[in-house]
Design a protein around this motif. Structure first.
Motif, PDB file in Angstrom:
ATOM      1  N   GLY A  13       5.137   0.376 -17.359  1.00  0.00           N
ATOM      2  CA  GLY A  13       4.296  -0.215 -16.264  1.00  0.00           C
ATOM      3  C   GLY A  13       3.141  -0.267 -16.387  1.00  0.00           C
ATOM      4  N   ALA A  17      -1.800   1.339 -12.213  1.00  0.00           N
ATOM      5  CA  ALA A  17      -1.385   2.872 -12.344  1.00  0.00           C
ATOM      6  C   ALA A  17      -1.242   3.165 -13.913  1.00  0.00           C
ATOM      7  CB  ALA A  17      -0.016   3.091 -11.580  1.00  0.00           C
ATOM      8  N   GLY A  18      -0.591   2.263 -14.544  1.00  0.00           N
ATOM      9  CA  GLY A  18      -0.464   2.406 -15.886  1.00  0.00           C
ATOM     10  C   GLY A  18      -1.906   2.204 -16.782  1.00  0.00           C
ATOM     11  N   PRO A  56      -2.858  -6.278 -15.140  1.00  0.00           N
ATOM     12  CA  PRO A  56      -3.010  -6.781 -13.770  1.00  0.00           C
ATOM     13  C   PRO A  56      -1.935  -6.067 -12.697  1.00  0.00           C
ATOM     14  CG  PRO A  56      -3.363  -8.508 -15.169  1.00  0.00           C
ATOM     15  CD  PRO A  56      -2.896  -7.466 -15.999  1.00  0.00           C
ATOM     16  N   TYR A  58       1.243  -6.107 -10.455  1.00  0.00           N
ATOM     17  CA  TYR A  58       1.946  -7.160  -9.305  1.00  0.00           C
ATOM     18  C   TYR A  58       0.445  -7.858  -8.575  1.00  0.00           C
ATOM     19  CZ  TYR A  58       4.721  -8.756  -5.653  1.00  0.00           C
ATOM     20  OH  TYR A  58       5.424  -9.574  -4.607  1.00  0.00           O
ATOM     21  N   PRO A  59      -0.315  -6.924  -7.787  1.00  0.00           N
ATOM     22  CA  PRO A  59      -1.054  -7.560  -7.050  1.00  0.00           C
ATOM     23  C   PRO A  59      -2.107  -8.217  -7.482  1.00  0.00           C
ATOM     24  CG  PRO A  59      -1.315  -5.159  -6.719  1.00  0.00           C
ATOM     25  CD  PRO A  59      -0.296  -5.432  -7.849  1.00  0.00           C
ATOM     26  N   TYR A  60      -2.487  -8.127  -8.834  1.00  0.00           N
ATOM     27  CA  TYR A  60      -3.626  -8.917  -9.498  1.00  0.00           C
ATOM     28  C   TYR A  60      -3.260  -9.828 -10.631  1.00  0.00           C
ATOM     29  CZ  TYR A  60      -5.019  -4.873  -7.335  1.00  0.00           C
ATOM     30  OH  TYR A  60      -5.526  -3.934  -6.076  1.00  0.00           O
ATOM     31  N   ASN A  72      -8.538  -5.876  -1.290  1.00  0.00           N
ATOM     32  CA  ASN A  72      -8.659  -5.479   0.136  1.00  0.00           C
ATOM     33  C   ASN A  72      -9.765  -4.348   0.044  1.00  0.00           C
ATOM     34  OD1 ASN A  72      -7.435  -6.197   2.652  1.00  0.00           O
ATOM     35  ND2 ASN A  72      -6.372  -4.414   2.648  1.00  0.00           N
ATOM     36  N   MET A  78     -12.805   0.268  -6.477  1.00  0.00           N
ATOM     37  CA  MET A  78     -11.643   0.193  -7.155  1.00  0.00           C
ATOM     38  C   MET A  78     -11.727   0.356  -8.988  1.00  0.00           C
ATOM     39  SD  MET A  78     -10.231  -3.164  -5.024  1.00  0.00           S
ATOM     40  CE  MET A  78      -9.023  -3.170  -6.019  1.00  0.00           C
ATOM     41  N   ARG A 126      -8.920 -11.138  -6.190  1.00  0.00           N
ATOM     42  CA  ARG A 126      -7.975 -10.247  -7.052  1.00  0.00           C
ATOM     43  C   ARG A 126      -7.527 -10.645  -8.217  1.00  0.00           C
ATOM     44  NH1 ARG A 126      -4.623  -9.771  -2.442  1.00  0.00           N
ATOM     45  NH2 ARG A 126      -2.703 -10.661  -3.211  1.00  0.00           N
ATOM     46  N   HIS A 157       8.930  -6.594 -22.071  1.00  0.00           N
ATOM     47  CA  HIS A 157       9.786  -5.903 -22.471  1.00  0.00           C
ATOM     48  C   HIS A 157      10.308  -5.235 -21.189  1.00  0.00           C
ATOM     49  CE1 HIS A 157       9.106  -6.642 -26.608  1.00  0.00           C
ATOM     50  NE2 HIS A 157      10.204  -5.931 -26.930  1.00  0.00           N
ATOM     51  N   ASP A 158      11.520  -5.026 -20.897  1.00  0.00           N
ATOM     52  CA  ASP A 158      11.885  -4.381 -19.665  1.00  0.00           C
ATOM     53  C   ASP A 158      12.347  -2.916 -19.948  1.00  0.00           C
ATOM     54  OD1 ASP A 158      12.287  -3.957 -16.970  1.00  0.00           O
ATOM     55  OD2 ASP A 158      14.155  -5.499 -16.948  1.00  0.00           O
ATOM     56  N   GLY A 195       5.674   0.938 -10.373  1.00  0.00           N
ATOM     57  CA  GLY A 195       4.838  -0.084  -8.961  1.00  0.00           C
ATOM     58  C   GLY A 195       5.510  -0.533  -8.200  1.00  0.00           C
ATOM     59  N   TYR A 216       4.634 -14.096  -2.401  1.00  0.00           N
ATOM     60  CA  TYR A 216       4.215 -14.067  -3.839  1.00  0.00           C
ATOM     61  C   TYR A 216       5.538 -14.582  -4.549  1.00  0.00           C
ATOM     62  CZ  TYR A 216       0.952 -10.861  -1.680  1.00  0.00           C
ATOM     63  OH  TYR A 216       0.243 -10.448  -0.696  1.00  0.00           O
ATOM     64  N   SER A 488      15.429  -2.195  -9.906  1.00  0.00           N
ATOM     65  CA  SER A 488      15.367  -2.007 -11.394  1.00  0.00           C
ATOM     66  C   SER A 488      16.392  -1.283 -11.921  1.00  0.00           C
ATOM     67  CB  SER A 488      14.021  -1.261 -11.432  1.00  0.00           C
ATOM     68  OG  SER A 488      14.060  -0.364 -12.697  1.00  0.00           O
ATOM     69  N   GLY A 541       2.358   6.195  -7.608  1.00  0.00           N
ATOM     70  CA  GLY A 541       2.665   4.871  -7.186  1.00  0.00           C
ATOM     71  C   GLY A 541       3.830   4.689  -6.138  1.00  0.00           C
TER      72      GLY A 541
END
Ligand SMILES: Cc1cc2nc3c(=O)[nH]c(=O)nc-3n(C[C@H](O)[C@H](O)[C@H](O)COP(=O)(O)OP(=O)(O)OC[C@H]3O[C@@H](n4cnc5c(N)ncnc54)[C@H](O)[C@@H]3O)c2cc1C
Length: 594
Positions: A13, A17-18, A56, A58-60, A72, A78, A126, A157-158, A195, A216, A488, A541
């Motif tokens: 991820g 965070a990653g 990025p 999820y949120p970005y 925010n 940030m 964002r 890749h998951d 995340g 989203y 997941s 996270g």
């Protein structure tokens, strides 16, 4: 990899965070002042990202943002380290002005772009922050490779499973394009930075036409609304969309829904009005935002000059002494109430935090916007209370009470919105596009009428219940953190194997996974009947316990990334440089990332 004189780190991820973790690990590995027992060529870093790009998250992510969706928090808070986001804005200024001026003008309307000075205190789109993360990620990869570190990136890749092996830890990946599955084995350390997640639990409205379970991706939400209101528009009736939730996601939903129209600005860059985009004679969309309490959060500005007098660390220590090391929520609320009363000379207390004394959301928003210039006392005290990170120290039964009844008041009061959003919401109200309702805490759930429309019950002006019809409902309300609802396959496999465990205290599952209670970010794993720190897995996270209550802001991610990087560097320092038992670095895989 165990016993080979090599080190392999995995980051699963690569959102904020990653990306933070990668930067801080590479920073340490390439710091000339550090002595590592391993040379750079003995180190491999593997990153795995299900999305199309690293950075990025999820949120970005491009697909999850539209231009009006702002960060925010102020730019200066940030960065992945220090004031790095603002530094990047300065570095990228010529390029941004030339190629993406709209990303700058959204925050600085009407300025002469040549005069633009990136501002620590501003709230940038964002989408711009996503660009920053994507670029910094790739720069970090480049820097690592320049120093001889092997970096393998698996995007698209998951990660679907993971388990310990003789070589260390193995992670199974699925290529989302081809469906091919393969395993990368031999990790010394793996970070689960997976995340944001959307609960797989469905609610009663799931699947009903016009019910949109998330704001989203915004384009998908817009398309679903447009399709669903077509027939009403054809009958020249005014379509209505109900946005359930008045927090940051609810505000995003509102901004998306009114995105086709245009805000006008005053000469000094404030919002003046809103013009909906409708053809002559057509009715513009009516947006109704609602929540249990019916108010938006305060507006970000300087904190009011008040230091808590009653709710102090000394007082918390005393409560813990009285309660076998635990905090009691009613004692905290008493102290909070006293501070609120003291700060406002008796004008406000805890009750006002629960039930703000305003006639409607518009009155409160207008007042909050005004207060944001000088400092909002109630917001300041709630924020300082939340920053004490008391949740983790609450007695288990009090955690349950807090989660069910109180968190909503703390979040709503402590997490403010940028002033630009407040001005836009007020302009939408003035234009007759946006109204708000208070649903109350015991309102019946949203129902579906015989005509297929939604029936929303809310508290009318006289205090009694009233009902309105909406064509669409957009759900923008709180997340569900119960691990059994995590969608997941990776998380469910790791839970099933006991490689991670849900956090529970005296039978109360707080949501999120358990971490080593001695500090740091090592996950706990189950061994027989006991839980011990995982030798391989770390996490921070939304996946981990207490994160949403105590850490869900950029600086907390940076702090966690630093701790994890320090822990990982210990491997490179401690690993004995024995000859490698495998070709190249210590990883064993049938595939190689890019
Ligand atoms: C809508 C929204 C707006 C926010 N705005 C702000 C803000 O303005 N300021 C702020 O400080 N915080 C904000 N936050 C809080 C936010 O959660 C954090 O700031 C931070 O971005 C979270 O980063 P993350 O990397 O933990 O999670 P994510 O951004 O969710 O990234 C996780 C990544 O992991 C990938 N992934 C997940 N599972 C797998 C798997 N099995 N295999 C491979 N890849 C996987 C995902 O694709 C994703 O890219 C916001 C949160 C949301 C939801």
């Amino acid at each position: 990899m165990t016993g080979t004189g090599t080190s392999a780190y995995g980051i699963i991820g690569t959102g904020f965070a990653g990306t933070c973790a990668l930067w801080h690990v590479v920073q340490r590995l390439t710091d000339p002042r550090r002595t590592l027992s391993l040379g750079p060529s003995a180190i491999t870093i593997v990153t795995v990202e299900r999305g199309p790009v690293n950075g990025p998250g999820y949120p970005y992510a491009k697909g999850n943002v539209q231009l009006p969706h702002r960060c925010n928090n102020e730019a200066g808070t940030m960065g992945i380290h220090g004031n790095d986001f603002v530094d990047w804005l300065f570095e990228s200024k010529p390029r941004l002005i030339k190629d993406d001026p709209e990303l700058v003008l959204e925050t600085h309307p009407g300025i002469d772009l040549g005069d633009w000075q990136p501002d620590d205190g501003e709230f940038y789109p964002r989408a711009l922050f996503g660009r920053y993360l994507e670029e910094r990620f790739q720069e970090t990869v480049k820097r690592a490779r320049t120093h001889g570190i092997d970096v393998q990136q698996y995007v698209g890749h998951d990660a679907i499973d993971g388990y310990p092996t003789e070589q260390g830890f193995a992670v199974c990946l699925r290529d989302l394009k081809t469906g091919r599955q393969f395993t990368v084995d031999g990790f010394d350390r793996v970070l689960l930075s997976t995340g944001h997640w959307q609960s797989k639990a469905t609610d009663a409205l799931s699947g009903h036409g016009g019910y949109i379970a998330s704001p989203y991706p915004p384009d998908a939400m817009q398309a679903a609304v447009a399709e669903h209101i077509q027939s009403r528009c054809a009958r020249d009736e005014r379509p209505r969309v109900f946005v359930q939730g008045m927090g940051p996601s609810g505000i995003d939903a509102i901004m998306t829904l009114c995105g086709a129209g245009e805000f006008t600005y005053t000469h000094d860059g404030h919002i003046a009005s809103y013009q909906p985009a409708v053809r002559a004679g057509d009715e513009p969309l009516s947006i109704v935002a609602g929540s249990r309490c019916g108010f938006f959060s305060p507006v970000r500005g300087p904190l009011a000059p008040y230091e808590p007098h009653y709710l102090t660390e000394d007082q918390l220590a005393e409560i813990r002494r009285d309660h076998q090391g635990h905090l009691k929520i009613e004692r905290i609320l008493e102290l909070l109430d006293k501070d609120l009363c003291r700060a406002t000379a008796g004008a406000a207390g805890w009750n006002d935090m629960q039930n703000p004394r305003y006639h409607c959301a518009k009155d409160k928003l207008t007042s909050d916007l005004q207060d944001s210039y000088t400092g909002n006392l109630i917001h300041t005290i709630a924020l300082k209370a939340r920053r004490m990170r008391f949740y983790s120290r609450l007695a288990p039964s009090d955690k349950a009470t807090y989660d069910r009844f109180l968190d909503t008041h703390f979040i709503r009061t402590a997490v403010p919105m940028p002033a630009a959003n407040a001005e836009k919401l007020l302009a939408l109200m003035d234009a007759g596009i946006l109204t708000t309702v208070r649903q109350g805490y015991d309102a019946p759930r949203i129902a579906v009428g015989e005509d297929g429309g939604f029936r929303i019950t809310y508290q009318g002006d006289e205090g009694g219940r009233a009902t309105m019809r909406a064509d669409c409902v957009v759900r923008a309300s709180a997340q569900d953190f119960r691990m059994e609802n995590h969608p997941s396959p990776l998380v469910q496999s790791l839970l099933g194997r006991g490689e991670i465990v849900p956090h529970a205290e005296e039978g109360y599952a707080t949501g999120g996974i358990a971490l080593d209670a001695r500090g740091g970010y090592r996950a706990l794993k189950r061994v027989g009947d006991v839980c011990v720190p995982s030798p391989h897995l770390s996490s921070y996270g939304s996946l981990v316990r207490f994160w949403q209550h105590e850490h869900n802001f950029a600086a907390a991610f940076v702090e966690a990334a630093e701790r994890v990087a320090d822990d990982w560097i210990g491997v490179a320092t401690a690993a004995s440089p024995w000859p490698a038992a495998v070709d190249g670095t210590g990883l064993v895989s049938t595939e190689k990332g890019s």
